[in-house]
Design a protein around this motif. Sequence first.
Motif, PDB file in Angstrom:
ATOM      1  N   GLY A  14      -2.723  56.939  68.904  1.00 44.03           N
ATOM      2  CA  GLY A  14      -1.305  57.297  69.016  1.00 44.03           C
ATOM      3  C   GLY A  14      -1.090  58.765  69.346  1.00 44.03           C
ATOM      4  N   PHE A  15       0.173  59.140  69.392  1.00 45.76           N
ATOM      5  CA  PHE A  15       0.533  60.519  69.714  1.00 45.76           C
ATOM      6  C   PHE A  15       0.038  61.499  68.654  1.00 45.76           C
ATOM      7  CE2 PHE A  15       3.981  58.427  72.283  1.00 45.76           C
ATOM      8  CZ  PHE A  15       3.551  58.879  73.510  1.00 45.76           C
ATOM      9  N   TRP A  35      -0.526  57.052  56.260  1.00 44.32           N
ATOM     10  CA  TRP A  35       0.155  55.991  55.503  1.00 44.32           C
ATOM     11  C   TRP A  35      -0.859  55.277  54.609  1.00 44.32           C
ATOM     12  CZ3 TRP A  35       1.730  50.572  57.444  1.00 44.32           C
ATOM     13  CH2 TRP A  35       2.794  50.073  56.685  1.00 44.32           C
ATOM     14  N   LEU A  71       0.191  59.792  52.604  1.00 40.79           N
ATOM     15  CA  LEU A  71       1.629  60.099  52.727  1.00 40.79           C
ATOM     16  C   LEU A  71       2.390  58.827  53.045  1.00 40.79           C
ATOM     17  CD1 LEU A  71       4.101  62.008  53.035  1.00 40.79           C
ATOM     18  CD2 LEU A  71       3.509  62.176  55.466  1.00 40.79           C
ATOM     19  N   ASP A  72       3.294  58.452  52.167  1.00 44.50           N
ATOM     20  CA  ASP A  72       4.268  57.417  52.512  1.00 44.50           C
ATOM     21  C   ASP A  72       5.627  58.087  52.633  1.00 44.50           C
ATOM     22  OD1 ASP A  72       6.062  55.332  52.801  1.00 44.50           O
ATOM     23  OD2 ASP A  72       4.656  53.929  51.850  1.00 44.50           O
ATOM     24  N   ALA A  73       6.070  58.263  53.876  1.00 41.90           N
ATOM     25  CA  ALA A  73       7.285  59.021  54.162  1.00 41.90           C
ATOM     26  C   ALA A  73       8.557  58.236  53.850  1.00 41.90           C
ATOM     27  CB  ALA A  73       7.278  59.477  55.617  1.00 41.90           C
ATOM     28  N   SER A 121       5.112  62.405  63.370  1.00 47.05           N
ATOM     29  CA  SER A 121       4.731  61.414  64.384  1.00 47.05           C
ATOM     30  C   SER A 121       4.643  60.052  63.728  1.00 47.05           C
ATOM     31  CB  SER A 121       3.390  61.814  65.019  1.00 47.05           C
ATOM     32  OG  SER A 121       3.018  60.865  66.009  1.00 47.05           O
ATOM     33  N   LEU A 122       5.713  59.668  63.064  1.00 44.22           N
ATOM     34  CA  LEU A 122       5.693  58.397  62.339  1.00 44.22           C
ATOM     35  C   LEU A 122       7.023  57.684  62.471  1.00 44.22           C
ATOM     36  CD1 LEU A 122       7.306  58.698  59.301  1.00 44.22           C
ATOM     37  CD2 LEU A 122       5.414  60.292  59.027  1.00 44.22           C
ATOM     38  N   THR A 172      10.664  61.353  69.636  1.00 47.29           N
ATOM     39  CA  THR A 172      11.746  60.393  69.743  1.00 47.29           C
ATOM     40  C   THR A 172      11.520  59.504  70.959  1.00 47.29           C
ATOM     41  OG1 THR A 172      14.155  60.129  69.723  1.00 47.29           O
ATOM     42  CG2 THR A 172      13.275  61.993  70.999  1.00 47.29           C
ATOM     43  N   LYS A 191      16.312  56.519  66.183  1.00 47.46           N
ATOM     44  CA  LYS A 191      16.011  57.613  67.108  1.00 47.46           C
ATOM     45  C   LYS A 191      17.274  58.417  67.433  1.00 47.46           C
ATOM     46  CE  LYS A 191      11.539  57.055  67.476  1.00 47.46           C
ATOM     47  NZ  LYS A 191      10.673  57.924  66.632  1.00 47.46           N
ATOM     48  N   GLY A 219       7.347  59.420  76.653  1.00 46.63           N
ATOM     49  CA  GLY A 219       7.349  58.224  77.494  1.00 46.63           C
ATOM     50  C   GLY A 219       6.640  57.091  76.782  1.00 46.63           C
ATOM     51  N   PRO A 220       6.744  55.863  77.317  1.00 42.57           N
ATOM     52  CA  PRO A 220       6.101  54.734  76.653  1.00 42.57           C
ATOM     53  C   PRO A 220       4.579  54.838  76.699  1.00 42.57           C
ATOM     54  CG  PRO A 220       7.065  54.026  78.744  1.00 42.57           C
ATOM     55  CD  PRO A 220       7.442  55.468  78.547  1.00 42.57           C
ATOM     56  N   TRP A 221       3.945  54.551  75.583  1.00 45.88           N
ATOM     57  CA  TRP A 221       2.491  54.660  75.461  1.00 45.88           C
ATOM     58  C   TRP A 221       2.029  53.536  74.553  1.00 45.88           C
ATOM     59  CZ3 TRP A 221      -1.846  56.369  77.297  1.00 45.88           C
ATOM     60  CH2 TRP A 221      -2.982  56.436  76.477  1.00 45.88           C
ATOM     61  N   SER A 223       0.372  52.723  72.016  1.00 47.52           N
ATOM     62  CA  SER A 223      -0.210  52.986  70.696  1.00 47.52           C
ATOM     63  C   SER A 223      -0.220  51.680  69.911  1.00 47.52           C
ATOM     64  CB  SER A 223       0.640  54.007  69.957  1.00 47.52           C
ATOM     65  OG  SER A 223       1.925  53.449  69.761  1.00 47.52           O
TER      66      SER A 223
HETATM   67  P1  NAD Z   1       1.200  55.320  65.932  1.00 46.24           P
HETATM   68  O1  NAD Z   1       0.969  53.954  65.430  1.00 46.24           O
HETATM   69  O2  NAD Z   1       0.012  56.137  66.351  1.00 46.24           O
HETATM   70  O3  NAD Z   1       1.980  56.230  64.879  1.00 46.24           O
HETATM   71  C1  NAD Z   1       2.904  55.766  63.948  1.00 46.24           C
HETATM   72  C2  NAD Z   1       2.352  56.134  62.596  1.00 46.24           C
HETATM   73  O4  NAD Z   1       3.368  55.996  61.602  1.00 46.24           O
HETATM   74  C3  NAD Z   1       1.184  55.242  62.157  1.00 46.24           C
HETATM   75  O5  NAD Z   1       0.050  56.052  61.874  1.00 46.24           O
HETATM   76  C4  NAD Z   1       1.709  54.593  60.880  1.00 46.24           C
HETATM   77  O6  NAD Z   1       0.690  54.401  59.925  1.00 46.24           O
HETATM   78  C5  NAD Z   1       2.709  55.640  60.433  1.00 46.24           C
HETATM   79  N1  NAD Z   1       3.684  55.164  59.443  1.00 46.24           N
HETATM   80  C6  NAD Z   1       4.428  54.036  59.454  1.00 46.24           C
HETATM   81  N2  NAD Z   1       5.182  53.972  58.345  1.00 46.24           N
HETATM   82  C7  NAD Z   1       4.912  55.088  57.622  1.00 46.24           C
HETATM   83  C8  NAD Z   1       5.364  55.597  56.375  1.00 46.24           C
HETATM   84  N3  NAD Z   1       6.253  54.924  55.618  1.00 46.24           N
HETATM   85  N4  NAD Z   1       4.855  56.760  55.918  1.00 46.24           N
HETATM   86  C9  NAD Z   1       3.944  57.451  56.650  1.00 46.24           C
HETATM   87  N5  NAD Z   1       3.482  57.028  57.836  1.00 46.24           N
HETATM   88  C10 NAD Z   1       3.973  55.862  58.319  1.00 46.24           C
HETATM   89  O7  NAD Z   1       2.237  55.151  67.126  1.00 46.24           O
HETATM   90  P2  NAD Z   1       2.932  56.183  68.122  1.00 46.24           P
HETATM   91  O8  NAD Z   1       3.569  55.307  69.152  1.00 46.24           O
HETATM   92  O9  NAD Z   1       2.011  57.258  68.542  1.00 46.24           O
HETATM   93  O10 NAD Z   1       4.105  56.786  67.229  1.00 46.24           O
HETATM   94  C11 NAD Z   1       4.231  58.136  66.871  1.00 46.24           C
HETATM   95  C12 NAD Z   1       5.666  58.583  67.118  1.00 46.24           C
HETATM   96  O11 NAD Z   1       5.934  58.564  68.513  1.00 46.24           O
HETATM   97  C13 NAD Z   1       6.710  57.672  66.468  1.00 46.24           C
HETATM   98  O12 NAD Z   1       7.786  58.456  65.988  1.00 46.24           O
HETATM   99  C14 NAD Z   1       7.171  56.832  67.646  1.00 46.24           C
HETATM  100  O13 NAD Z   1       8.462  56.286  67.461  1.00 46.24           O
HETATM  101  C15 NAD Z   1       7.154  57.895  68.734  1.00 46.24           C
HETATM  102  N6  NAD Z   1       7.216  57.405  70.119  1.00 46.24           N
HETATM  103  C16 NAD Z   1       6.328  56.485  70.566  1.00 46.24           C
HETATM  104  C17 NAD Z   1       6.429  56.025  71.884  1.00 46.24           C
HETATM  105  C18 NAD Z   1       5.451  55.014  72.424  1.00 46.24           C
HETATM  106  O14 NAD Z   1       5.713  54.415  73.464  1.00 46.24           O
HETATM  107  N7  NAD Z   1       4.316  54.834  71.781  1.00 46.24           N
HETATM  108  C19 NAD Z   1       7.437  56.519  72.739  1.00 46.24           C
HETATM  109  C20 NAD Z   1       8.313  57.481  72.243  1.00 46.24           C
HETATM  110  C21 NAD Z   1       8.207  57.914  70.924  1.00 46.24           C
END
Ligand code: NAD
Length: 231
Positions: A14-15, A35, A71-73, A121-122, A172, A191, A219-221, A223
Motif C-alpha cells: 500500500g501507500f 492495525w 495502533l487501532d485508530a 495512511s489508513l 484522500t 474522504k 490515484g487508484p492503486w 493495494s
Molecule cells: P492499505 O491496505 O495499504 O492501507 C490501509 C491500512 O489501514 C491497512 O494497513 C489497514 O490495516 C489499516 N487500517 C484499517 N483500519 C484501521 C484501524 N482501525 N486502525 C489502524 N489502521 C487501520 O491500502 P491503501 O490503499 O494504501 O490505503 C492507504 C490510504 O490511501 C487510505 O487512506 C486510502 O483510503 C488512501 N487511498 C487509496 C487509494 C487506492 O486506490 N489504493 C486511492 C486514494 C487514496
Amino acid sequence: GRRALVAGVADDGGFGFAIAKSLAEAGAKVCVGTWPPALGIFQTLLRRGKMDASRKFADGSLLEFEKIYPLDAAFDTLESAPAEVRENKRYKELGDFSIAGLAAQLKSDFGEQPLDIVVHSLANGPEVKKPLLETSRAGYLEAVGVSAYSMVSMVANFAPLMKKDGSFVSLTYMASERVIPGYGGGMSSAKAALESDTRVLAYEAGRKYGVRVNTISAGPWASRAASAIGI
Ligand code: NAD
C-alpha cells in the motif's frame, strides 16, 4: 535526522509502506503504526524475509523500521475500546493500542518532541461494497470514524509531540468530489470529511502548534484495501 510516524502499514503493498520507504531512503528514521489484527502476520513476514525484495533500497541495503507499534485508530484512548476488543486475542497482549496510547509510548521511547512527520495512511469502511443508499448508519459512522475522525484525533494527540514546522499528511481519494460507483459504505463521505477537516486542522493546529496539515488525493492503486473493492 528526522523521525516520521507512518500510521497504516501492515504489508508492503500500500501507500503507507511506499511512503515509509521513501522517507527512510531520504534519511529519516521511520516508525509505523499497524492495525492489531494485521500486526502478527506483518511481523512474521518481515522476520521471515518475505518482504526483503520490497524493502531493498537503490544501494542494496534494506528498509528497517525503527519501531512497529500496535495502533487501532478507531480508539482515542484504551478506555474507549469496548471490552470485547480489549480482550480479543489479537489485542490483549499489546498494551495501549489507542491513538493516545501511541502518543504516550512515543514520548517514553524518544522524549517530549520526537516527531517531524506524521503520515495518516489508513481507512476502513465495513460496508464499502454497498452503495450509499444501502449503507447502515453504523457502517457509515464506522467509515467516517476510522477514516476521517482518526486524523482529527491524530493531530490532536501528535501535534504536541512535533518539532517546530512538523508536517502531517493524509491520503484522500477523488470519490469525495465526484461520484465513483463502488466506493460506497460512506467512504466517499469520509474522504469529503477528511478534506474539509484538513483545511480546518491546518488553520487550528498551524496556529496552535506551528505544524502543517495536508492531504494528497492519490490515484487508484491496487493495494490490499483497494483490491477488495475493485477500485
Ligand atoms: P492499505 O491496505 O495499504 O492501507 C490501509 C491500512 O489501514 C491497512 O494497513 C489497514 O490495516 C489499516 N487500517 C484499517 N483500519 C484501521 C484501524 N482501525 N486502525 C489502524 N489502521 C487501520 O491500502 P491503501 O490503499 O494504501 O490505503 C492507504 C490510504 O490511501 C487510505 O487512506 C486510502 O483510503 C488512501 N487511498 C487509496 C487509494 C487506492 O486506490 N489504493 C486511492 C486514494 C487514496
